[in-house]
Design a protein around this motif. Sequence first.
Motif, PDB file in Angstrom:
ATOM      1  N   SER A  91       0.832  -1.201   0.000  1.00 12.80           N
ATOM      2  CA  SER A  91       0.000   0.000   0.000  1.00 12.80           C
ATOM      3  C   SER A  91       0.867   1.252   0.000  1.00 12.80           C
ATOM      4  O   SER A  91       1.689   1.444   0.901  1.00 12.80           O
ATOM      5  CB  SER A  91      -0.908   0.009   1.225  1.00 12.80           C
ATOM      6  OG  SER A  91      -1.453   1.290   1.381  1.00 12.80           O
TER       7      SER A  91
ATOM      8  N   ASN B 158      -1.514  -2.468  10.490  1.00 16.92           N
ATOM      9  CA  ASN B 158      -1.827  -1.257   9.753  1.00 16.92           C
ATOM     10  C   ASN B 158      -1.620  -1.454   8.251  1.00 16.92           C
ATOM     11  O   ASN B 158      -2.496  -1.124   7.449  1.00 16.92           O
ATOM     12  CB  ASN B 158      -0.937  -0.116  10.286  1.00 16.92           C
ATOM     13  CG  ASN B 158      -1.084   1.157   9.477  1.00 16.92           C
ATOM     14  OD1 ASN B 158      -0.136   1.627   8.881  1.00 16.92           O
ATOM     15  ND2 ASN B 158      -2.292   1.695   9.440  1.00 16.92           N
TER      16      ASN B 158
ATOM     17  N   ASP C  54       0.100   4.113   0.783  1.00 15.80           N
ATOM     18  CA  ASP C  54      -0.206   5.017   1.895  1.00 15.80           C
ATOM     19  C   ASP C  54       0.534   4.652   3.173  1.00 15.80           C
ATOM     20  O   ASP C  54       0.506   5.398   4.134  1.00 15.80           O
ATOM     21  CB  ASP C  54      -1.718   5.000   2.199  1.00 15.80           C
ATOM     22  CG  ASP C  54      -2.495   5.662   1.086  1.00 15.80           C
ATOM     23  OD1 ASP C  54      -2.046   6.721   0.636  1.00 15.80           O
ATOM     24  OD2 ASP C  54      -3.524   5.119   0.678  1.00 15.80           O
TER      25      ASP C  54
ATOM     26  N   SER D 196      -4.212  -3.738   6.763  1.00 11.44           N
ATOM     27  CA  SER D 196      -5.499  -3.048   6.779  1.00 11.44           C
ATOM     28  C   SER D 196      -5.600  -2.091   5.600  1.00 11.44           C
ATOM     29  O   SER D 196      -6.613  -2.018   4.911  1.00 11.44           O
ATOM     30  CB  SER D 196      -5.627  -2.255   8.068  1.00 11.44           C
ATOM     31  OG  SER D 196      -6.760  -2.627   8.764  1.00 11.44           O
ATOM     32  N   LEU D 197      -4.512  -1.347   5.360  1.00 10.06           N
ATOM     33  CA  LEU D 197      -4.500  -0.403   4.244  1.00 10.06           C
ATOM     34  C   LEU D 197      -4.585  -1.156   2.927  1.00 10.06           C
ATOM     35  O   LEU D 197      -5.345  -0.789   2.025  1.00 10.06           O
ATOM     36  CB  LEU D 197      -3.219   0.446   4.288  1.00 10.06           C
ATOM     37  CG  LEU D 197      -3.090   1.423   5.457  1.00 10.06           C
ATOM     38  CD1 LEU D 197      -1.749   2.143   5.391  1.00 10.06           C
ATOM     39  CD2 LEU D 197      -4.216   2.433   5.453  1.00 10.06           C
ATOM     40  N   ALA D 198      -3.803  -2.237   2.819  1.00 12.30           N
ATOM     41  CA  ALA D 198      -3.814  -3.021   1.585  1.00 12.30           C
ATOM     42  C   ALA D 198      -5.188  -3.619   1.344  1.00 12.30           C
ATOM     43  O   ALA D 198      -5.652  -3.717   0.217  1.00 12.30           O
ATOM     44  CB  ALA D 198      -2.768  -4.128   1.659  1.00 12.30           C
ATOM     45  N   ASN D 199      -5.859  -3.982   2.446  1.00  6.87           N
ATOM     46  CA  ASN D 199      -7.188  -4.579   2.325  1.00  6.87           C
ATOM     47  C   ASN D 199      -8.169  -3.583   1.722  1.00  6.87           C
ATOM     48  O   ASN D 199      -9.038  -3.953   0.937  1.00  6.87           O
ATOM     49  CB  ASN D 199      -7.671  -5.028   3.696  1.00  6.87           C
ATOM     50  CG  ASN D 199      -8.945  -5.835   3.606  1.00  6.87           C
ATOM     51  OD1 ASN D 199      -9.057  -6.689   2.730  1.00  6.87           O
ATOM     52  ND2 ASN D 199      -9.891  -5.565   4.474  1.00  6.87           N
ATOM     53  N   THR D 200      -8.011  -2.322   2.079  1.00  5.19           N
ATOM     54  CA  THR D 200      -8.915  -1.311   1.546  1.00  5.19           C
ATOM     55  C   THR D 200      -8.779  -1.231   0.030  1.00  5.19           C
ATOM     56  O   THR D 200      -9.732  -0.955  -0.685  1.00  5.19           O
ATOM     57  CB  THR D 200      -8.592   0.060   2.165  1.00  5.19           C
ATOM     58  OG1 THR D 200      -8.464  -0.117   3.567  1.00  5.19           O
ATOM     59  CG2 THR D 200      -9.670   1.068   1.886  1.00  5.19           C
ATOM     60  N   GLN D 201      -7.556  -1.492  -0.459  1.00  4.97           N
ATOM     61  CA  GLN D 201      -7.356  -1.375  -1.904  1.00  4.97           C
ATOM     62  C   GLN D 201      -7.784  -2.622  -2.665  1.00  4.97           C
ATOM     63  O   GLN D 201      -8.339  -2.524  -3.748  1.00  4.97           O
ATOM     64  CB  GLN D 201      -5.879  -1.088  -2.186  1.00  4.97           C
ATOM     65  CG  GLN D 201      -5.611   0.387  -2.056  1.00  4.97           C
ATOM     66  CD  GLN D 201      -4.180   0.676  -1.718  1.00  4.97           C
ATOM     67  OE1 GLN D 201      -3.408  -0.206  -1.375  1.00  4.97           O
ATOM     68  NE2 GLN D 201      -3.813   1.928  -1.812  1.00  4.97           N
ATOM     69  N   THR D 202      -7.522  -3.783  -2.082  1.00  3.58           N
ATOM     70  CA  THR D 202      -7.753  -4.993  -2.860  1.00  3.58           C
ATOM     71  C   THR D 202      -8.804  -5.920  -2.246  1.00  3.58           C
ATOM     72  O   THR D 202      -9.354  -6.747  -2.937  1.00  3.58           O
ATOM     73  CB  THR D 202      -6.440  -5.797  -2.962  1.00  3.58           C
ATOM     74  OG1 THR D 202      -6.058  -6.160  -1.631  1.00  3.58           O
ATOM     75  CG2 THR D 202      -5.354  -4.974  -3.596  1.00  3.58           C
TER      76      THR D 202
ATOM     77  N   ASN E  56       0.339   8.676   8.027  1.00  7.66           N
ATOM     78  CA  ASN E  56      -0.160   7.360   8.441  1.00  7.66           C
ATOM     79  C   ASN E  56       0.618   6.826   9.632  1.00  7.66           C
ATOM     80  O   ASN E  56       0.038   6.360  10.605  1.00  7.66           O
ATOM     81  CB  ASN E  56      -0.078   6.367   7.275  1.00  7.66           C
ATOM     82  CG  ASN E  56      -0.496   4.974   7.708  1.00  7.66           C
ATOM     83  OD1 ASN E  56      -1.558   4.782   8.273  1.00  7.66           O
ATOM     84  ND2 ASN E  56       0.376   4.012   7.492  1.00  7.66           N
TER      85      ASN E  56
END
Lengths: 317, 336
Positions: A30, A280, A32, A283-289, A38
């Motif tokens: 991610s 973290n 971000d 979690s961020l990567a999950n938001t994208q994929t 972040n």
Amino acid sequence: MSHPVARNLLRDSVLLVLLILTGFVMSRLSPDFLTSANLLETTRHFVEVGLISLAMTFIILSAGIDLSVGSNVALCAVMLGQACAFWRWNVWGAAALALGIGTCAGAFNGVLIAKLRLPPLVVTFITWQTFRGIAEGVSKGNAVSSFPASFAVLGQHSVGGVPTQFLIFIVACVVSYIALSRTQWGRFVYAIGNNEAAARLSGVPVDRVKILLYALSGFMSACAAVILVSRVSTARSDMGDGYELDAITAVVLGGTNIAGGEGGIIGTILGLLIVSAVRNGLSLANTQTGNYPNELQAVIIGVLLIAAVWLGRRVQK
Amino acid sequence: MSLTGRWWTLASVLLLCGVSGAGSPVPQNSGKRIRVAMIPKLKGISYFNACERGAREAAEELGNVQLIYDGPLKGRVDDQIRIIDNWITQKVDVIAFAANDPDAIAPTLKKARQKGIHVIGYDADANPKSSGREFFVNQATFQAIGYELVDEMARQVGPRASVALISSDLNAPNQKEWTKWMKKRMKEKYPQMKLVAEKYPGEDRQRAMRMTQEVLNAFPDVKGVWGISSVAFPGAADAVKQMGLKGKVAVVGLSTPKDMRPFVKDGVVKTVILWNPVDLGYLTIYAARAVYDGTLKRGMKSFKAGRLGTVKVDGDQILLGPPMKFDRSNIDKFDF
């Protein structure tokens, strides 16, 4: 590699490499992740468990354990809320009361363990239930949210862009590090963890050190409670649930021997940062994929833990 | 083309744009692709799984919504906050939440609003003032549920029967509100219906059953019992079943179809009143899109939500509509 200090250094270096590696992988997953906004914001989420892990490091080093920390957080949070909302105390007075209660609750564990010679696992398992029971009884399951806006300074504000609670955590880390590695008291902790009987014979005030350790753990739980209440502007009796396991995770991942006597503060801090980075970042990567849900984070942290314990064993030989 | 001609073309184009903009809402598939992040109170329970299913259906239908669905594995408030904080970092376009604690979640939602992220609630609202959330998708108003409970009872036992109420705790907020509306409905529409007993067994199914038995023994003329919590309803149904009063005493109430399926199959309970969580999730995503597009703003009385048609809006509340009834004919289709 027989000297404990050298072993600590090796372990901490391995952890540091692991942390950098984790950071690298997460920044790939991610874009971000590796931004100052972040990283700074994320610190808000681990300070509470972080403070508790510092005290937990001392306790595990002394071959003890404190399972009651999460429930102690609930107890302190609820008392803070009660004093503020129903007894009309000033919020800072209420926070001081919470610190006092948390410390006493911890000292109570310490007295049972040191004076009655009860196993820490049993004592803190019992108070794990008792403290939460008191919290639930006092609050009757109701949440308190009527805190003055000024109280948010600990959990929601920043000083020069850095979250207030992270500054508090840094101070706590430095103090803990010095106390453990540069004072006689720190050497006592290691001595008790290595061989309690021998420590006693060589004049270490074992009981006093132990009571102080558990009181310190209670104090840290109370600090965590005050910060947590400030962060979410709410005091509830179900707060801090599972913190004991999160703290033990950081300590064990940080290379401290669960049987006591070996490890240190730096390892715990690195362990905490690794867990936080994994959570973290995924979690961020999950938001994208959508490929890295919460469940997977738990599995990855579990795998890291097994690797850390295995590595710790290898280093000790 | 002369200069005037060009002006005329320009004017007519502008006019056309103006007309299409004002006359019909922005076509749903025209907007830019947006990311809607949806958080349940708890992940992995059948009720919220049903919400998620509806949300996915809506996202697919719209075609321009990427749905991100994640939530705490335990009901920990700080886990919910951590997840939402990460969404703020990523600047998702809309956050749809079901709050575990109305106040604890508020500062985080406020932060999202300050960063320009749209925020709407569903299922469990946050403190509207301190969170700054824009809308709440209300699954069923207290009034609608209260009225439906009374109407359904009247349908089953007639408007002049003696009835009893098995509730939850004396102070349980939802039950308190439902009861208030139930009593209003009885007074206005069924003045002859007689409420002979109100019992408060708390969230305890065994106690609910025992209290129902006591009521039925003490008042043999009772023809119907309301069970208005997810434990009071099956508890009351159990009591009626065990006393062999199936068909003689009606049990009406509010619970999930999954919990009540055996009683409905058995015939002890004819209908279960609730709302449809699949539709709740579906409506939430349509509302998220509409709030983002600006086609749903405060002060509007309704908006269009796909297969649900025109949905009523009341202030900051988006209303899913009348409660849903589950009976023998449809209860097998719902697994929550």
